[in-house]
Design a protein around this motif. Structure first.
Motif, PDB file in Angstrom:
ATOM      1  N   LEU A  88     -43.941   5.582  -7.047  1.00  0.00           N
ATOM      2  CA  LEU A  88     -43.321   6.903  -7.103  1.00  0.00           C
ATOM      3  C   LEU A  88     -44.104   7.877  -6.242  1.00  0.00           C
ATOM      4  CD1 LEU A  88     -41.138   8.727  -8.433  1.00  0.00           C
ATOM      5  CD2 LEU A  88     -42.810   9.217 -10.231  1.00  0.00           C
ATOM      6  N   THR A  89     -43.419   8.634  -5.395  1.00  0.00           N
ATOM      7  CA  THR A  89     -44.069   9.600  -4.521  1.00  0.00           C
ATOM      8  C   THR A  89     -43.401  10.961  -4.634  1.00  0.00           C
ATOM      9  OG1 THR A  89     -42.636   9.129  -2.620  1.00  0.00           O
ATOM     10  CG2 THR A  89     -44.642   7.780  -2.864  1.00  0.00           C
ATOM     11  N   VAL A  90     -44.135  11.978  -4.260  1.00  0.00           N
ATOM     12  CA  VAL A  90     -43.565  13.332  -4.224  1.00  0.00           C
ATOM     13  C   VAL A  90     -42.437  13.382  -3.213  1.00  0.00           C
ATOM     14  CG1 VAL A  90     -44.049  15.752  -3.700  1.00  0.00           C
ATOM     15  CG2 VAL A  90     -45.704  14.410  -5.018  1.00  0.00           C
ATOM     16  N   GLU A  91     -42.589  12.648  -2.127  1.00  0.00           N
ATOM     17  CA  GLU A  91     -41.543  12.630  -1.096  1.00  0.00           C
ATOM     18  C   GLU A  91     -40.237  12.056  -1.655  1.00  0.00           C
ATOM     19  OE1 GLU A  91     -45.316  13.269   0.729  1.00  0.00           O
ATOM     20  OE2 GLU A  91     -44.691  11.684  -0.656  1.00  0.00           O
ATOM     21  N   TYR A  92     -40.347  11.006  -2.470  1.00  0.00           N
ATOM     22  CA  TYR A  92     -39.151  10.438  -3.097  1.00  0.00           C
ATOM     23  C   TYR A  92     -38.476  11.486  -3.981  1.00  0.00           C
ATOM     24  CZ  TYR A  92     -36.186   7.513  -6.055  1.00  0.00           C
ATOM     25  OH  TYR A  92     -35.107   6.995  -6.751  1.00  0.00           O
ATOM     26  N   VAL A  93     -39.267  12.155  -4.806  1.00  0.00           N
ATOM     27  CA  VAL A  93     -38.703  13.149  -5.722  1.00  0.00           C
ATOM     28  C   VAL A  93     -38.061  14.280  -4.935  1.00  0.00           C
ATOM     29  CG1 VAL A  93     -39.230  14.796  -7.552  1.00  0.00           C
ATOM     30  CG2 VAL A  93     -40.339  12.548  -7.541  1.00  0.00           C
ATOM     31  N   LEU A 146     -37.193  10.123 -13.090  1.00  0.00           N
ATOM     32  CA  LEU A 146     -36.718   8.981 -13.862  1.00  0.00           C
ATOM     33  C   LEU A 146     -36.182   7.885 -12.942  1.00  0.00           C
ATOM     34  CD1 LEU A 146     -34.808  10.685 -16.819  1.00  0.00           C
ATOM     35  CD2 LEU A 146     -37.053   9.635 -16.882  1.00  0.00           C
ATOM     36  N   SER A 147     -35.369   8.291 -11.961  1.00  0.00           N
ATOM     37  CA  SER A 147     -34.813   7.307 -11.029  1.00  0.00           C
ATOM     38  C   SER A 147     -35.919   6.592 -10.267  1.00  0.00           C
ATOM     39  CB  SER A 147     -33.855   7.999 -10.048  1.00  0.00           C
ATOM     40  OG  SER A 147     -32.763   8.575 -10.722  1.00  0.00           O
ATOM     41  N   VAL A 164     -37.895   4.055 -12.447  1.00  0.00           N
ATOM     42  CA  VAL A 164     -37.138   2.837 -12.681  1.00  0.00           C
ATOM     43  C   VAL A 164     -37.046   1.998 -11.410  1.00  0.00           C
ATOM     44  CG1 VAL A 164     -34.849   1.937 -13.250  1.00  0.00           C
ATOM     45  CG2 VAL A 164     -35.819   3.808 -14.595  1.00  0.00           C
ATOM     46  N   GLU A 165     -36.848   2.658 -10.283  1.00  0.00           N
ATOM     47  CA  GLU A 165     -36.651   1.941  -9.016  1.00  0.00           C
ATOM     48  C   GLU A 165     -37.947   1.368  -8.457  1.00  0.00           C
ATOM     49  OE1 GLU A 165     -34.708   2.775  -4.565  1.00  0.00           O
ATOM     50  OE2 GLU A 165     -34.500   4.251  -6.183  1.00  0.00           O
ATOM     51  N   HIS A 166     -39.028   2.143  -8.546  1.00  0.00           N
ATOM     52  CA  HIS A 166     -40.266   1.751  -7.870  1.00  0.00           C
ATOM     53  C   HIS A 166     -41.460   1.580  -8.798  1.00  0.00           C
ATOM     54  CE1 HIS A 166     -38.354   2.356  -3.995  1.00  0.00           C
ATOM     55  NE2 HIS A 166     -37.994   3.570  -4.348  1.00  0.00           N
ATOM     56  N   GLU A 180     -36.718  14.130  -1.931  1.00  0.00           N
ATOM     57  CA  GLU A 180     -35.481  13.641  -1.307  1.00  0.00           C
ATOM     58  C   GLU A 180     -34.351  13.525  -2.315  1.00  0.00           C
ATOM     59  OE1 GLU A 180     -33.755   9.639   0.965  1.00  0.00           O
ATOM     60  OE2 GLU A 180     -35.906   9.835   0.567  1.00  0.00           O
ATOM     61  N   HIS A 181     -34.651  13.046  -3.519  1.00  0.00           N
ATOM     62  CA  HIS A 181     -33.602  12.769  -4.500  1.00  0.00           C
ATOM     63  C   HIS A 181     -33.285  13.955  -5.407  1.00  0.00           C
ATOM     64  CE1 HIS A 181     -34.561   8.712  -3.143  1.00  0.00           C
ATOM     65  NE2 HIS A 181     -33.408   8.332  -3.643  1.00  0.00           N
TER      66      HIS A 181
END
Length: 224
Positions: free
Chosen positions: A59-64, A48-49, A52-54, A66-67
């Motif tokens: 949206l990437t698996v790496e982002y998910v 979700l974050s 909304v942010e990107h 990390e967060h």
């Protein structure tokens, strides 16, 4: 009908989950508990974050990973892709306890239903996540399938609203709850996403009134 799509603030990070072997069940159709449920919730919050942010393209698996605090190997093994992550986040949104309004009259129920849309999307913080999900559905067929499933669940939950109205003599028997719910929200979503007009109580009342008149006339009733 949007409450559970709201963006979480500062979701906690669980320890990285152990890799799981992907099965044949679509993500989100099994309702696990314990650590698996906490991991799934943390991943949902990160998705979700990120939306909304990107937006979906960013949206990437790496982002998910990390967060959420969940290793990307686990994410790939369980959800396969960003599409799978987004679809499961929508599945989780559909697991909430939302029920349609029960004001004692069909008119009151439809007005309250329309006002929910206005209240959600009129609040930038509350509307950010559902708006991002809708945008993702235009770019991913898997997200579109999940969004259809989410709203199919919402429409099914509106059946008691129609049943009560039929019992009170306010609607003809055979009125379809999904068609009625769509008629309430459609003008509001048109203003939101097509003409980009602001929403307010007047728009909610007009949408509810038009849907009410059509329903009373039998527009949404199955042919005899």
């Amino acid at each position: 009908m949007q409450q559970e799509l709201q963006l979480p603030s500062n979701p906690p990070r669980p320890p990285a989950a152990e890799p799981t072997t992907p099965g044949t069940v679509r993500p989100g159709t099994v309702r696990p508990g314990g650590r698996t449920a906490r991991t799934r919730a943390a991943v949902r919050d990160a998705v979700l974050s990120g939306l909304v942010e990107h937006g979906y393209p960013g949206l990437t698996v790496e982002y998910v990973a990390e967060h959420s605090g969940v290793h990307k190997t686990t994410l790939y093994r369980r959800w396969s892709s960003v599409e799978g992550l987004v679809a499961d986040a929508l599945d989780m949104a559909g697991e909430d306890s939302w029920t349609p309004p029960d004001t004692g009259s069909l008119e009151g129920d439809l007005r309250a239903l329309a006002q929910e849309v206005v209240d959600t999307f009129g609040d930038p913080a509350a509307g950010a996540a559902p708006t991002a999900f809708i945008a993702a559905a235009f770019q991913s067929e898997q997200a579109a399938d999940a969004l259809r499933g989410f709203y199919a669940g919402r429409f099914a939950r509106c059946a008691p609203l129609v049943e009560r109205a039929v019992a009170r003599g306010e609607l003809p028997a055979g009125t379809d709850a999904g068609s009625l719910a769509r008629a309430v929200s459609a003008p509001l979503f048109f203003r939101l996403f097509i003409t980009r007009e602001p929403l307010d109580g007047t728009a909610a009342g007009q949408a509810a009134g038009a849907a009410l008149a059509a329903a009373r006339a039998g527009v949404f009733a199955s042919p005899a």
